[in-house]
Design a protein around this motif. Sequence first.
Motif, short mmCIF file in Angstrom:
data_model
loop_
_atom_site.label_atom_id
_atom_site.label_comp_id
_atom_site.label_asym_id
_atom_site.label_seq_id
_atom_site.Cartn_x
_atom_site.Cartn_y
_atom_site.Cartn_z
N TYR A 249 0.83 -1.21 0.00
CA TYR A 249 0.00 0.00 0.00
C TYR A 249 0.87 1.26 0.00
N TRP A 250 1.92 1.26 0.80
CA TRP A 250 2.79 2.44 0.84
C TRP A 250 3.58 2.61 -0.45
N MET A 251 3.87 1.52 -1.13
CA MET A 251 4.50 1.63 -2.44
C MET A 251 3.59 2.39 -3.40
N VAL A 252 2.29 2.12 -3.32
CA VAL A 252 1.32 2.85 -4.14
C VAL A 252 1.20 4.29 -3.69
N TYR A 253 1.13 4.50 -2.38
CA TYR A 253 0.92 5.83 -1.83
C TYR A 253 1.99 6.82 -2.28
N PHE A 254 3.24 6.40 -2.28
CA PHE A 254 4.33 7.33 -2.59
C PHE A 254 4.48 7.60 -4.08
N GLN A 255 3.61 7.04 -4.91
CA GLN A 255 3.63 7.39 -6.33
C GLN A 255 3.19 8.84 -6.56
N MET A 256 2.46 9.40 -5.60
CA MET A 256 1.95 10.76 -5.79
C MET A 256 3.07 11.78 -5.96
N GLN A 257 4.15 11.63 -5.21
CA GLN A 257 5.24 12.59 -5.29
C GLN A 257 6.29 12.20 -6.32
N THR A 258 6.08 11.10 -7.04
CA THR A 258 7.11 10.61 -7.95
C THR A 258 6.54 10.37 -9.35
N ILE B 113 -9.16 -3.62 3.99
CA ILE B 113 -9.35 -4.32 2.72
C ILE B 113 -9.93 -3.39 1.66
N VAL B 114 -10.95 -2.62 2.04
CA VAL B 114 -11.57 -1.69 1.09
C VAL B 114 -10.56 -0.63 0.65
N GLY B 115 -9.77 -0.12 1.60
CA GLY B 115 -8.78 0.89 1.25
C GLY B 115 -7.73 0.36 0.29
N MET B 116 -7.29 -0.86 0.49
CA MET B 116 -6.30 -1.46 -0.42
C MET B 116 -6.92 -1.67 -1.80
N ALA B 117 -8.21 -1.96 -1.84
CA ALA B 117 -8.88 -2.10 -3.14
C ALA B 117 -8.92 -0.75 -3.87
N GLU C 161 -0.26 -4.66 -5.27
CA GLU C 161 -1.26 -4.30 -4.26
C GLU C 161 -2.28 -5.42 -4.08
N LEU C 162 -2.63 -6.10 -5.17
CA LEU C 162 -3.55 -7.24 -5.07
C LEU C 162 -2.94 -8.35 -4.23
#
Length: 645
Positions: free
Chosen positions: A353-362, A431-435, A588-589
């Motif tokens: 999830y954090w790997m996805v989250y940090f895409q915003m700044q990159t 679970i919903v948040g990861m989806a 993420e899945l």
Amino acid sequence: MSDERRALLPRRNEELALSPTRTQNSLCSVRTACGAILLSVVFERLAFYALAGNLVLFLNKRPFTWESYHAMNASFYFLGLSFVTSLFGGWLADSVFGRFKAIIVALVIYIVGYVFMPLLSPKDDRNSILLPDVCRLHRQNGTYIVNHTREFDLGDSDSDDKNPFDEKCAWLIYIVLTIIAVGNGSFKANIAPFGADQVNQEGQQTTLGFFNWFYWCVNLGAFIGLLAITWVEQMKSFFYGYLSACVCLSVGAIIFILGGCCYIRRPAAGSILTNIFRIIREAFRMRRRRRREYRTKSITGGKMVDEAEPSHERLSFLDYAKHRHGGVFHDSLVEDVKELKKILCVFAVLIPYWMVYFQMQTTFLVQGLHMKLMIDLNESDTKPPHTQLVVAWFSLFDVVFLILLLPLFDRVIYPRLARAGHPFGMTKRIIVGMAFAMAAMIVAGVVENYRLKAFWPYPDHPCENNSIFQTIGNTTYQAADMSILWQIPQYALIGTSEVFTSVAGLQFAYSVAPKSMKGIIMGLFYLFSGIGSFLGTAIISGFYSTGTWFHSSDYGDINCRLPCTMSDEVFTQACHLDYYFYLLAGVELVGLILFIVVSKVFKLGVETQERLQADSPVTFQAEATMNDEKDGRHSIQRTTSDMSS
């Protein structure tokens, strides 16, 4: 409740006398102390997001012209280190300096690093093409001299050279980013608990009020940094943007120091983290000792008999540290450490999830730089006026969705579901948040796929593009004729995912953690968040070094098709940021599936519900409020009043 929030090491007696000292001083008050802390938070958050929000653009444009992927890796590194070092900063405060001195040291380190940012930036982005003097030092005849030639500054880099440290001024930039990240991580780890120290003796309502203001101030600083400072950086000059942010950080430090006469200062009384390592070390020592005793066995009837350990009792690794098994630690302390196992497992499966989250700044920012930033204000004129959007502004959509949805779910949706007999527990929320995070990556991949089609619209002429040229400072980008507004859904989905996963993940950890361990939960949360950022660096570096999806022939232009000459319209390699987004959706899945498995193994849903029902309503409401009233950009930096213990 304070007697229930004790650390593994007892506090010193003199701490209890600190609060009356302040109340006897008519010049100082709780409001003065909290006001100084909150103002320093505003200025610090402004400086942090002024740097993090536009770091990729700063490195990708002139005079540095870093390849896009190297710039993204530098941003991943900076963000990851700023979170990972939070655990060390908290330990340093608890074990060596105390929180007040630790914050002062952190601010000094922070400012020392930040001073270099304006020095690395040209005053006029549109005209300056020379690197700063410190980046152009060359050793000649035993003496360092400055190379003033433009050819050295702007010479084409070797396309086969994929070492990020061979980028222009990379050595200094990474040193500066490291210094800033260490200062930021240490400040971040201690400022909220230090604020809680000031209000713990004032009652629960005052504590809640402080944290509401704390998160509002975090929001305010992040909003100003992303909205105003990033505009100055992109539209005017990074020099003035970083200079103003550095001044704000210094002002925040001065305000914090001026409030020193009013603070409650608790001395370093030992860290829970230190005790955890001692328990682990003791378990190693005792297990090794028991195994040596086992080797001194006797042979009876052809069987090996363990004379040191009863055959009916099976010990786990940490059990060896218990006093009744020969160790030196009380059984309850060891059991508390054992309880961290399930929390660490949950944090570990949240890394995707954090790997996805940090895409915003990159990657999101790099994608936006290659989309149409201009908006027509009056298309009826022959020469319509245009306005250029700031790429970093789109991170604010994450903030907006988070701020709007948090109170809606917390105050309306969750209570109604609970009254209807369908409680939406923390496991379901995660679970919903990861989806939603997975959906964000799919949407980002679709947007990138259409962006590439808009850039290369001619199937019969695969090397003929339909690009637009847009200038940011003194750097021109070849962008697709596709509005950057199409990025809004992916930012919004990330913000929505935080409402569920980020908030519920930390609430879960606080709800199941033993009371003696609550003080290090935030540090561990930061640690695993930072690991997610570092893994983002590893993935991009891996694909980039092998020439898969990412190529270096044109400073990391994400539009590339190679070799693709006009005489021979054939390409064998192509850049595919969209494939990278799809890959992250798959990662993420996998993380979602692993979380479901972990929740079943540890029975997280049932145990969490039992813990919450066992807690008093006042205590749980305090923790929920302090976790939910947080900022969008600072959303993974939640805390509760338990951190003050």
